[in-house]
Design a protein around this motif. Sequence first.
Motif, PDB file in Angstrom:
ATOM      1  N   ALA A  20      37.818  33.009  48.726  1.00 39.15           N
ATOM      2  CA  ALA A  20      37.488  33.031  47.323  1.00 39.15           C
ATOM      3  C   ALA A  20      37.843  31.670  46.493  1.00 39.15           C
ATOM      4  N   LEU A  21      38.727  30.876  46.906  1.00 38.24           N
ATOM      5  CA  LEU A  21      39.324  30.016  45.921  1.00 38.24           C
ATOM      6  C   LEU A  21      38.216  28.949  45.993  1.00 38.24           C
ATOM      7  N   PRO A  22      37.830  28.356  47.147  1.00 32.94           N
ATOM      8  CA  PRO A  22      36.750  27.337  47.209  1.00 32.94           C
ATOM      9  C   PRO A  22      35.597  27.754  46.488  1.00 32.94           C
ATOM     10  N   LEU A  23      34.976  29.037  46.885  1.00 31.34           N
ATOM     11  CA  LEU A  23      33.827  29.484  46.559  1.00 31.34           C
ATOM     12  C   LEU A  23      33.960  29.524  44.999  1.00 31.34           C
ATOM     13  N   SER A  24      34.990  30.145  44.318  1.00 30.75           N
ATOM     14  CA  SER A  24      35.043  30.503  42.872  1.00 30.75           C
ATOM     15  C   SER A  24      34.934  28.806  42.150  1.00 30.75           C
ATOM     16  N   GLN A  42      32.981  45.561  37.815  1.00 29.01           N
ATOM     17  CA  GLN A  42      32.296  44.669  38.209  1.00 29.01           C
ATOM     18  C   GLN A  42      32.323  44.953  40.084  1.00 29.01           C
ATOM     19  N   LEU A  43      33.320  45.416  40.455  1.00 29.21           N
ATOM     20  CA  LEU A  43      33.651  45.620  42.082  1.00 29.21           C
ATOM     21  C   LEU A  43      32.743  46.725  42.399  1.00 29.21           C
ATOM     22  N   ALA A  81      35.355  39.196  48.953  1.00 29.25           N
ATOM     23  CA  ALA A  81      35.577  37.606  48.463  1.00 29.25           C
ATOM     24  C   ALA A  81      34.352  37.087  47.545  1.00 29.25           C
ATOM     25  N   LEU A  82      33.214  37.527  48.058  1.00 26.81           N
ATOM     26  CA  LEU A  82      32.141  37.037  46.959  1.00 26.81           C
ATOM     27  C   LEU A  82      32.116  37.559  45.695  1.00 26.81           C
ATOM     28  N   ILE A  83      32.317  38.909  45.739  1.00 29.11           N
ATOM     29  CA  ILE A  83      32.321  39.628  44.459  1.00 29.11           C
ATOM     30  C   ILE A  83      33.474  39.156  43.517  1.00 29.11           C
ATOM     31  N   LEU A  84      34.858  38.774  43.988  1.00 31.62           N
ATOM     32  CA  LEU A  84      36.038  38.190  43.614  1.00 31.62           C
ATOM     33  C   LEU A  84      35.794  36.807  42.930  1.00 31.62           C
ATOM     34  N   LYS A  91      45.925  37.286  43.248  1.00 33.43           N
ATOM     35  CA  LYS A  91      46.661  38.716  42.784  1.00 33.43           C
ATOM     36  C   LYS A  91      45.725  39.694  42.397  1.00 33.43           C
ATOM     37  N   ASP A  92      44.441  39.237  41.960  1.00 40.07           N
ATOM     38  CA  ASP A  92      43.411  40.143  41.640  1.00 40.07           C
ATOM     39  C   ASP A  92      42.926  40.600  43.077  1.00 40.07           C
ATOM     40  N   SER A  93      43.125  39.838  44.250  1.00 42.08           N
ATOM     41  CA  SER A  93      42.243  40.362  45.302  1.00 42.08           C
ATOM     42  C   SER A  93      42.910  41.776  45.765  1.00 42.08           C
ATOM     43  N   SER A  94      44.058  42.210  45.280  1.00 44.71           N
ATOM     44  CA  SER A  94      44.839  43.420  45.446  1.00 44.71           C
ATOM     45  C   SER A  94      43.605  44.662  44.906  1.00 44.71           C
TER      46      SER A  94
END
Length: 260
Positions: free
Chosen positions: A71-75, A112-113, A134-137, A200-203
């Motif tokens: 998620a980090l690089p994709l976001s 959104q999830l 991870a893509l949705i996040l 943290k939002d990945s929770s």
Amino acid sequence: MMRALLLADDRTPSPVWARVVSFTFALALFAGLVAGAFALLDYQWQWRLAGSYWRLFWDGWVTTLEISALALPLSCLIGLLFASARRSPWMPLRDFARIYVEVSRGTPLLVQLFIYWYAFGQKLSTDYRLISGALILSLFEGAYISEIFRAGIESISASQLETARALGFTRGQTYRYVIFPQALRQSLPPLAGQFASIIKDSSLLSVLGIAEFSLAASQVNSITYTTFEIYLSIALGYLILTLPISLWTQRWEQRSRFET
């Protein structure tokens, strides 16, 4: 000696001994306050019972690490694309980017999830559940990062852009050599906070059945009822992930800092 401890400026390098003493004192003070708070509760700790499920904790923590690594690089990529789109000379593209940012920032991640998942994600194989989450996040967090990048880009003075144009730089060269290096430096502090938020939002991905760290902890808590042990472990696990990012961005910011 006391002056080095009490009157140190964050822009002035302090002696190593002063930093060690200051950090040790602050850490001891924080630990004492936490220990005192739990002492007032008179709680009977059961670390051995909670620790017997360490494998479940470990698997959940590794899953959270994998989600964050995706998620980090994709976001960041999504944020950079939409920040560039917001400055596009083509008006429909600017409006589309603005609508995406406002809708993403104006609605909760949990909503959104569910929308993304039940519209698209559940049609995929369960093998792609983690990638879908991870893509949705990333789509959600990318809206916030795009605004961070846009603010950094717009902080560049017009005189620098005119100078680049006078030197014969193309639009791409201007962004590459003039705008992006300075915008990135300006964006580092808010980016550090946003990166921590992504982890943290990945929770919340637990609602999709992804066995990440917080879901594993909830499962252990429902079995053992060792609430404090479980959630203190969660706090430590997320801190292990977020603290290096914060320290790394601070270090990068110091290395790229210059006096104006």
